[in-house]
Design a protein around this motif. Structure first.
Motif, PDB file in Angstrom:
ATOM      1  N   TYR A 161      15.490   3.428   4.508  1.00 46.40           N
ATOM      2  CA  TYR A 161      15.374   2.283   5.460  1.00 46.40           C
ATOM      3  C   TYR A 161      16.875   1.842   5.900  1.00 46.40           C
ATOM      4  N   GLY A 162      17.031   1.627   7.268  1.00 48.61           N
ATOM      5  CA  GLY A 162      18.258   1.040   7.831  1.00 48.61           C
ATOM      6  C   GLY A 162      17.712   0.213   8.899  1.00 48.61           C
ATOM      7  N   GLY A 163      18.538  -1.171   8.788  1.00 51.63           N
ATOM      8  CA  GLY A 163      18.178  -1.965  10.047  1.00 51.63           C
ATOM      9  C   GLY A 163      18.192  -1.312  11.190  1.00 51.63           C
ATOM     10  N   ARG A 164      19.327  -0.710  11.453  1.00 49.97           N
ATOM     11  CA  ARG A 164      19.628  -0.065  12.786  1.00 49.97           C
ATOM     12  C   ARG A 164      18.648   0.957  13.152  1.00 49.97           C
ATOM     13  N   TRP A 165      18.339   1.796  12.314  1.00 48.60           N
ATOM     14  CA  TRP A 165      17.190   2.708  12.214  1.00 48.60           C
ATOM     15  C   TRP A 165      15.975   1.967  12.882  1.00 48.60           C
ATOM     16  N   ASP A 166      15.663   0.781  12.004  1.00 52.22           N
ATOM     17  CA  ASP A 166      14.334   0.210  12.393  1.00 52.22           C
ATOM     18  C   ASP A 166      14.330  -0.193  13.894  1.00 52.22           C
ATOM     19  N   ILE A 167      15.515  -0.782  14.462  1.00 53.21           N
ATOM     20  CA  ILE A 167      15.602  -1.311  15.754  1.00 53.21           C
ATOM     21  C   ILE A 167      15.401  -0.227  16.697  1.00 53.21           C
ATOM     22  N   VAL A 168      16.212   0.987  16.579  1.00 51.06           N
ATOM     23  CA  VAL A 168      15.837   2.066  17.222  1.00 51.06           C
ATOM     24  C   VAL A 168      14.614   2.714  17.419  1.00 51.06           C
ATOM     25  N   GLN A 169      13.912   2.921  16.269  1.00 46.34           N
ATOM     26  CA  GLN A 169      12.591   3.550  16.366  1.00 46.34           C
ATOM     27  C   GLN A 169      11.649   2.603  16.881  1.00 46.34           C
ATOM     28  N   ALA A 170      11.811   1.265  16.977  1.00 43.54           N
ATOM     29  CA  ALA A 170      10.945   0.232  17.688  1.00 43.54           C
ATOM     30  C   ALA A 170      11.187   0.345  19.317  1.00 43.54           C
ATOM     31  N   CYS A 171      12.372   0.581  19.664  1.00 40.62           N
ATOM     32  CA  CYS A 171      12.606   0.772  21.140  1.00 40.62           C
ATOM     33  C   CYS A 171      12.128   2.062  21.342  1.00 40.62           C
ATOM     34  N   GLN A 172      12.172   3.263  20.606  1.00 41.78           N
ATOM     35  CA  GLN A 172      11.555   4.511  20.992  1.00 41.78           C
ATOM     36  C   GLN A 172      10.033   4.557  21.168  1.00 41.78           C
TER      37      GLN A 172
ATOM     38  N   LEU B 105      17.774  -5.309   6.395  1.00 35.55           N
ATOM     39  CA  LEU B 105      16.956  -6.056   7.718  1.00 35.55           C
ATOM     40  C   LEU B 105      18.070  -6.777   8.532  1.00 35.55           C
ATOM     41  N   LEU B 106      18.027  -6.343   9.974  1.00 34.83           N
ATOM     42  CA  LEU B 106      19.025  -7.000  10.628  1.00 34.83           C
ATOM     43  C   LEU B 106      18.236  -7.820  11.620  1.00 34.83           C
ATOM     44  N   TRP B 107      17.349  -7.210  12.483  1.00 36.39           N
ATOM     45  CA  TRP B 107      16.334  -7.968  13.302  1.00 36.39           C
ATOM     46  C   TRP B 107      15.666  -9.223  12.559  1.00 36.39           C
ATOM     47  N   GLN B 108      15.208  -8.898  11.336  1.00 33.62           N
ATOM     48  CA  GLN B 108      14.367  -9.898  10.658  1.00 33.62           C
ATOM     49  C   GLN B 108      14.875 -11.421  10.144  1.00 33.62           C
ATOM     50  N   VAL B 109      16.454 -11.063   9.849  1.00 34.73           N
ATOM     51  CA  VAL B 109      16.924 -12.106   9.092  1.00 34.73           C
ATOM     52  C   VAL B 109      17.796 -13.282   9.892  1.00 34.73           C
ATOM     53  N   ALA B 110      17.185 -13.194  11.302  1.00 30.19           N
ATOM     54  CA  ALA B 110      17.872 -14.086  12.270  1.00 30.19           C
ATOM     55  C   ALA B 110      17.956 -15.431  11.566  1.00 30.19           C
ATOM     56  N   TYR B 111      16.797 -16.110  10.856  1.00 34.16           N
ATOM     57  CA  TYR B 111      16.766 -17.407  10.558  1.00 34.16           C
ATOM     58  C   TYR B 111      16.764 -17.505   8.775  1.00 34.16           C
TER      59      TYR B 111
ATOM     60  N   GLN C 228       8.813 -10.931  21.386  1.00 30.72           N
ATOM     61  CA  GLN C 228       7.729 -10.752  20.259  1.00 30.72           C
ATOM     62  C   GLN C 228       7.100  -9.508  20.492  1.00 30.72           C
ATOM     63  N   ARG C 229       7.231  -8.711  21.570  1.00 33.44           N
ATOM     64  CA  ARG C 229       6.508  -7.407  21.684  1.00 33.44           C
ATOM     65  C   ARG C 229       7.550  -6.679  20.977  1.00 33.44           C
ATOM     66  N   LEU C 230       8.733  -6.685  20.972  1.00 34.66           N
ATOM     67  CA  LEU C 230       9.469  -5.454  20.226  1.00 34.66           C
ATOM     68  C   LEU C 230       9.432  -5.748  18.634  1.00 34.66           C
ATOM     69  N   GLY C 231       9.202  -7.142  18.521  1.00 33.22           N
ATOM     70  CA  GLY C 231       9.155  -7.410  17.021  1.00 33.22           C
ATOM     71  C   GLY C 231       7.801  -6.938  16.388  1.00 33.22           C
ATOM     72  N   ARG C 232       6.993  -6.474  17.367  1.00 36.07           N
ATOM     73  CA  ARG C 232       5.777  -5.865  16.729  1.00 36.07           C
ATOM     74  C   ARG C 232       5.806  -4.330  16.664  1.00 36.07           C
ATOM     75  N   TYR C 233       6.779  -3.947  17.250  1.00 42.03           N
ATOM     76  CA  TYR C 233       7.368  -2.443  16.970  1.00 42.03           C
ATOM     77  C   TYR C 233       8.093  -2.233  15.734  1.00 42.03           C
ATOM     78  N   MET C 234       8.616  -3.408  15.217  1.00 43.67           N
ATOM     79  CA  MET C 234       9.593  -3.155  14.121  1.00 43.67           C
ATOM     80  C   MET C 234       8.849  -2.556  12.825  1.00 43.67           C
ATOM     81  N   THR C 235       9.161  -2.028  11.816  1.00 42.15           N
ATOM     82  CA  THR C 235       8.286  -1.480  11.000  1.00 42.15           C
ATOM     83  C   THR C 235       7.771  -2.535  10.053  1.00 42.15           C
ATOM     84  N   MET C 236       8.376  -3.840  10.091  1.00 36.22           N
ATOM     85  CA  MET C 236       7.589  -4.811   9.334  1.00 36.22           C
ATOM     86  C   MET C 236       6.893  -5.760  10.231  1.00 36.22           C
ATOM     87  N   GLY C 237       6.565  -5.485  11.242  1.00 29.50           N
ATOM     88  CA  GLY C 237       5.911  -6.125  12.508  1.00 29.50           C
ATOM     89  C   GLY C 237       4.639  -7.006  11.843  1.00 29.50           C
ATOM     90  N   PHE C 238       4.059  -6.429  10.600  1.00 26.55           N
ATOM     91  CA  PHE C 238       2.909  -6.975  10.225  1.00 26.55           C
ATOM     92  C   PHE C 238       2.905  -8.149   9.383  1.00 26.55           C
TER      93      PHE C 238
END
Ligand code: IPE
Ligand code: IPE
Ligand code: MG
Length: 244
Positions: free
Chosen positions: A135-146, A191-197, A161-171
């Motif tokens: 796992y890599g935080g950057r990989w996760d963001i890229v795969q979500a966009c793809q 985790l990069l996206w998920q640690v915002a807060y 919100q929509r991109l967040g659902r495509y992240m691997t931990m969207g559940f």
């Protein structure tokens, strides 16, 4: 005294320091990784006992392939050993296990082990253990966009919100508490996206030594944090009524 809930709903951990733990004992690094698996099982149980709903652990990063071949294959072999040793036990304790990460680069055996782990525990409800492997935080963001692009999501309809659902931990909800053991003060592409807060807690404890006491110290530190999420702290009703 903090007014926030004392127990984080989601805890994420960078399980670091296995190699140094082994070195201190004049043992090979693999011995530290092996002890690290026991620390993980202890921690899952401790989190479940305390009411944590999600525990996400960093087990192998997209950068860990840079390690010597023997160490990488040792870690892959350890996955199979850990699954055969602990899957039944964790499943029996109500642990649901999910794996996140790029499975395309791991061997068929490891991929099959992950499939078995997820299928065996799918209906469990006590706690969800998310194992981040390759796992890599950057990989996760890229795969979500793809995936969003290949689903044909129009650019103007892609929001957080929509991109967040495509992240691997969207559940899962975002982690409330992020712990890193081993003394380093960095994210190392977890985790990069998920640690915002998320609230961060760094510990010098080497991962194989982690247990209930360390977890309680991290949760106690978390309970003292004042989470504002960009807003302004509001005084509790009784303080306002008393005219303070
Ligand atoms: C973390 O421990 C486990 C993995 C990265 C798989 P390390 O192996 O990084 O241990 P140190 O940091 O060298 O002590
Ligand atoms: C992060 O630890 C990865 C895991 C714990 C799986 P590393 O030991 O690989 O991180 P760096 O190299 O010190 O940043
Ligand atoms: Mg390390």
């Amino acid at each position: 005294m903090s007014v926030t809930s004392n127990v984080p709903r989601h805890v994420a951990i960078v399980m670091d320091g296995n190699g140094r733990w082994a070195k201190k004992r004049f043992m090979p690094r693999f011995f530290g990784h092996k002890q690290g698996v026991d620390a993980l099982v202890r921690t899952v149980q401790a989190c479940a006992d305390r009411g944590v709903e999600y525990l996400t652990v960093f087990a192998f990063s997209t950068e860990n392939w840079k390690r010597p071949t023997e160490e990488v294959s040792g870690l892959m072999g350890l996955v199979l050993v850990a699954v055969s040793k602990y899957l039944r036990k964790l499943a029996g304790e109500g642990v649901r296990i999910r794996i996140v990460g790029d499975r395309s680069a791991v061997s068929d055996k490891v991929r099959q082990a992950w499939e078995q782990v997820e299928a065996t525990t799918a209906d469990n409800k006590r706690i969800t253990l998310i194992v981040a492997f390759n796992y890599g935080g950057r990989w996760d963001i890229v795969q979500a966009c793809q995936r969003a692009i290949s689903d044909g999501v129009p650019a103007d309809q892609l929001d957080e919100q929509r991109l967040g659902r495509y992240m691997t931990m969207g559940f899962a909800p975002d982690p409330d508490l992020f712990i890193r053991t081993g003394g380093e003060v960095r994210i190392s592409n977890f985790l990069l996206w998920q640690v915002a807060y998320s609230e961060f807690h760094f510990s010098d404890c080497l991962w194989p030594d982690f247990g209930e006491a360390e977890l309680d110290a991290a949760i106690a530190a978390f309970a003292e944090r004042d989470r504002r999420f960009g807003g302004v702290k509001t005084a509790p009703a009784e303080t306002l009524a008393a005219g303070h």
